[in-house]
Scaffold this active site. Structure first.
Site: not given
Length: 423
Positions: A341, A394
């Protein structure tokens, strides 16, 4: 009599919103004519008539949510095609005294459609437009329609309200009372507001962004890229590149190539979580976030690892054009493995992009800005620098892996020739 049903639109779409009926009850339509536009969370889809006839009844109105397979209207087959039926009837002698019968359904719907509107105005308007006009106290006769046949839609009412609000505010009876209101401590003065319903796509974007933050253990790591080498390559090669490929050499092809090279070194970032399994993807379908009128969409550049710079640039340009014209197909939006993006196009200097789930990684590009950079212990130079950000899940990506991925992207971008080898 045939039913107009909501067609299947892909496995990930189960419902939509009736955006706009292009015809009204009693209208004659031919096979293939567009009846209505349906808005989904991904694309807008036009539903066409499967046969010729007369639109007998609109069951689901504009703004209503409908499900796949649901009946939203009925079509009187055979009584349309006004030229076919009357032509054969006179030839059948006057023995057919019931000749007017087939035509009977056509006239009645016209007054039926007009009747509800007479309460607000003689002007033809959609149900949602009439409702909004009543809520805002607007006479439909005063609303200017953009429709070729003069039908007023919800957007027309909104536009009229926006145009009227500015000049109407100063002379309003409550306006002079505003200065005295704070002094008197009065709470009777109501400040003007405008309430707008979220589009289906905007609401879906909001829902998915919240879900991404709630379901993923999302972290973001940052680095910066010296864009000197890329800008030098573009300056030297852009004219020949455009002459040969008929497309500009932009930054996105460099970043796409760099991302693919880094994903090959760190395959977990090109994966997704499925229950307790990690699905490692051996292909590289890169999503490119594009800002469209209805909100952000992420069309996908397929098999980016197999494409050259020109092919990537052409693919991105084509997808961006489709996004702006609202002609993206579902296949253009499904199945990405990683997303890029570029907030820099709007001037963003630094941001933390949100994951495009079920993907586990997204790279954020930002504005290129001249900044003083230490070349060595004694020299400083102004260099075109860009901050880059990697948001990652994560749960399956360790911090060290994310940092090394971003460093790899940085190194590939600062040595563009290596993209021909690493990509």
């Amino acid at each position: 009599m045939s039913e107009i049903k909501v067609p299947a639109m892909g496995e990930s779409i189960t419902e939509g919103t009736v955006s706009r009926w292009m015809v009204k009850e009693g209208d004659t339509v031919n096979q293939g004519d567009v009846l209505l536009e349906l808005e989904t969370d991904k694309v807008n889809i036009e539903i066409s008539a499967e046969e010729s006839g007369v639109l007998e009844k609109i069951i689901r109105q504009e703004g209503e949510t409908v499900e796949i397979g649901e009946t939203i209207g009925t079509l009187s087959a055979g009584s349309g095609g006004g030229s076919g039926a009357p032509a054969s009837e006179p030839a059948a002698e006057e023995k057919k005294a019931v000749t007017p019968a087939p035509e009977a359904p056509t006239p009645p719907p016209a007054p039926v459609a007009a009747a509800p509107e007479s309460s607000d105005s003689a002007k033809t308007a959609s149900p949602s437009a009439r409702k909004l006009a009543r809520e805002r106290g607007i006479e439909l006769d005063q609303v200017q329609s953009k429709d070729p046949i003069g039908r007023v839609y919800q957007d027309d009412v909104k536009s009229h309200n926006n145009q009227a609000s500015a000049p109407a505010a100063p002379p309003a009876s409550k306006a002079p009372a505003a200065p005295s209101a704070p002094a008197a401590g009065s709470s009777t003065y109501t400040k003007p507001v405008e309430r707008q319903r979220m589009s289906r796509r905007r609401a879906t974007i909001a829902k998915r962004l919240v879900e991404a933050q709630q379901t993923a253990a999302m972290l973001t790591t940052f680095n910066e890229v010296d864009m000197t080498a890329i800008m030098d390559v573009r300056k030297r090669r852009k004219d020949k590149f455009k002459e040969k490929h008929e497309i500009n050499l932009g930054f996105m092809s460099f970043f796409t190539k760099a991302v693919v090279g880094a994903l090959k070194k760190f395959p977990t970032i090109n994966a997704e979580i499925d229950g307790e399994d990690v699905v490692l993807k051996k292909y590289y379908d890169i999503g490119i976030a594009v800002s469209a009128k209805e909100g952000l969409v992420v069309p996908v550049v397929r098999d980016a690892d197999r494409l050259g710079f020109a092919e990537i640039e052409k693919s991105i340009a084509d997808l961006a054009s489709k996004a702006r014209s609202n002609t993206l197909a579902l296949s253009d939006l499904q199945g990405g493995t990683f997303t890029i993006t570029n907030g820099g196009t709007f001037g963003s200097l630094l941001s933390t992009p949100i994951l495009n789930t079920p993907q586990v990684g997204i790279l954020g590009m930002h504005k290129i800005q001249l900044r003083p950079v230490a070349i060595d212990a004694e020299r400083m130079e102004n260099r075109p620098m860009m901050y880059i950000a990697l948001s990652y899940d994560h749960r399956i990506i360790d911090g060290s892996e994310a940092v090394r991925f971003l460093v790899t992207v940085k190194e590939l971008l600062e040595d563009p020739e290596s993209l021909l080898i690493e990509g």
